[in-house]
Design a protein around this motif. Structure first.
Motif, PDB file in Angstrom:
ATOM      1  N   PHE A 123      -6.322   3.319  -4.969  1.00  0.00           N
ATOM      2  CA  PHE A 123      -6.471   2.470  -4.187  1.00  0.00           C
ATOM      3  C   PHE A 123      -7.290   2.248  -2.832  1.00  0.00           C
ATOM      4  CE2 PHE A 123      -3.252  -0.277  -6.682  1.00  0.00           C
ATOM      5  CZ  PHE A 123      -2.942   0.810  -7.462  1.00  0.00           C
ATOM      6  N   GLN A 124      -7.526   1.357  -2.094  1.00  0.00           N
ATOM      7  CA  GLN A 124      -8.302   1.438  -0.926  1.00  0.00           C
ATOM      8  C   GLN A 124      -7.510   1.646   0.152  1.00  0.00           C
ATOM      9  OE1 GLN A 124     -10.679  -2.274  -1.846  1.00  0.00           O
ATOM     10  NE2 GLN A 124     -12.411  -0.998  -1.601  1.00  0.00           N
ATOM     11  N   SER A 125      -6.159   1.482   0.041  1.00  0.00           N
ATOM     12  CA  SER A 125      -5.343   2.183   0.947  1.00  0.00           C
ATOM     13  C   SER A 125      -3.884   2.290   0.407  1.00  0.00           C
ATOM     14  CB  SER A 125      -5.150   0.922   2.225  1.00  0.00           C
ATOM     15  OG  SER A 125      -4.274  -0.184   1.479  1.00  0.00           O
ATOM     16  N   VAL A 126      -3.122   2.881   1.284  1.00  0.00           N
ATOM     17  CA  VAL A 126      -1.720   3.321   0.883  1.00  0.00           C
ATOM     18  C   VAL A 126      -0.933   1.924   0.859  1.00  0.00           C
ATOM     19  CG1 VAL A 126       0.589   4.627   1.670  1.00  0.00           C
ATOM     20  CG2 VAL A 126      -1.542   5.594   2.166  1.00  0.00           C
ATOM     21  N   ASP A 130       1.242   0.766  -2.294  1.00  0.00           N
ATOM     22  CA  ASP A 130       2.582   0.540  -2.397  1.00  0.00           C
ATOM     23  C   ASP A 130       2.920  -1.032  -2.643  1.00  0.00           C
ATOM     24  OD1 ASP A 130       3.029   3.015  -1.350  1.00  0.00           O
ATOM     25  OD2 ASP A 130       3.228   2.418   0.808  1.00  0.00           O
ATOM     26  N   GLY A 131       1.860  -2.182  -2.301  1.00  0.00           N
ATOM     27  CA  GLY A 131       1.984  -3.247  -2.748  1.00  0.00           C
ATOM     28  C   GLY A 131       2.149  -3.420  -4.358  1.00  0.00           C
ATOM     29  N   MET A 132       1.416  -2.725  -5.044  1.00  0.00           N
ATOM     30  CA  MET A 132       1.200  -2.659  -6.391  1.00  0.00           C
ATOM     31  C   MET A 132       2.534  -2.235  -6.927  1.00  0.00           C
ATOM     32  SD  MET A 132      -0.217  -3.100  -9.311  1.00  0.00           S
ATOM     33  CE  MET A 132      -2.004  -2.659  -9.892  1.00  0.00           C
ATOM     34  N   VAL A 133       2.873  -0.977  -6.500  1.00  0.00           N
ATOM     35  CA  VAL A 133       4.274  -0.581  -6.740  1.00  0.00           C
ATOM     36  C   VAL A 133       5.697  -1.561  -6.748  1.00  0.00           C
ATOM     37  CG1 VAL A 133       5.978   1.190  -6.350  1.00  0.00           C
ATOM     38  CG2 VAL A 133       3.709   2.011  -6.222  1.00  0.00           C
TER      39      VAL A 133
END
Lengths: 157, 157
Positions: A123-126, A130-133
């Motif tokens: 992903f382009q950022s942590v 985290d949003g996806m998780v």
């Protein structure tokens, strides 16, 4: 080793998903890459899935529309960076969160007559990761896995 | 704020490069996206750069070959996930390290008559990212920046 394994290390911007299918690699590859079969396994069963475009080749594009029972649409799209035997690397973007792109690499290996599929997604950022998780992705992965296994059984009858 | 800023946080799989150009955004965008201009600024001056393909549009492909004075060739290629006004998201792979792909997002903003270019590049692992940093990438970025500035001056004459 479990048949489905989802690893999202804290502080990283990556998810690694490993799945083991009790089927030959050629068949697993066919199911993964056939646009006609994708609606039968990709994502939750409650969503209607239309493959508008899925040109599984280096430089090809793909676009999938999912619809829930209320008629809300979820559009996913991207391009194939490359497609080689038993592996693909492609980009993915969900139209609900534009300009947040991810890079997904899939590799299939033979393992004692079974097939191990490794999905490495960055992903382009942590925060994106985290949003996806937090969307409940793990349940989604498990449901897709179950549907995929059912489909393999049907095709092997 | 310096004109070139390279941030590669320890333990992350990302590099963020920020560059400020004293030129209008339209011109900076043109220089970035024009295949005929790319050989004049991309990478070290000592390399001869040929743009074999650079189709700057969503779904387009690109392929650049660089050659050193000894005749060694370095091939870079990828696909454009999307191209919008003043921003591109594309994949990149160096043929010397196959199956290690990166995802590069570039965005250009106007800032007090200058143009700020942000390059967010993510790698498939921390090791890939660290490998890139260790190639002396910072010097490369600085040299590209200097060449880009020279080219802007020429074009503004």
């Amino acid at each position: 080793m479990s048949n489905v394994d989802v690893v999202a290390e804290s502080g990283k911007q990556m998810i690694v998903i490993t799945q083991i299918f009790d089927a030959p690699r050629d068949l697993v590859w066919k199911v993964y890459t056939d646009p006609k079969l994708l609606p039968k396994w990709w994502g939750p069963k409650m969503l209607k899935t239309d493959v508008e475009r899925m040109d599984v080749k280096t430089g090809g594009s793909w676009r999938v529309v999912q619809q829930d029972p209320e008629g809300n649409k979820y559009v996913f799209h991207g391009v194939y960076h490359d497609v080689k035997p038993y592996q693909t690397t492609r980009t993915m973007e969900w139209d609900g969160m534009p300009d947040h792109v991810l890079l997904e690499a899939i590799k299939m290996e033979e393992m004692d007559g079974k097939t191990k599929v490794t999905n490495n997604t960055v992903f382009q950022s942590v925060e994106d990761r985290d949003g996806m998780v937090e969307t409940g992705m793990k349940d989604g992965v498990n449901e897709s896995y179950d549907r995929f296994v059912e489909l393999l059984k049907e095709l092997q009858k």
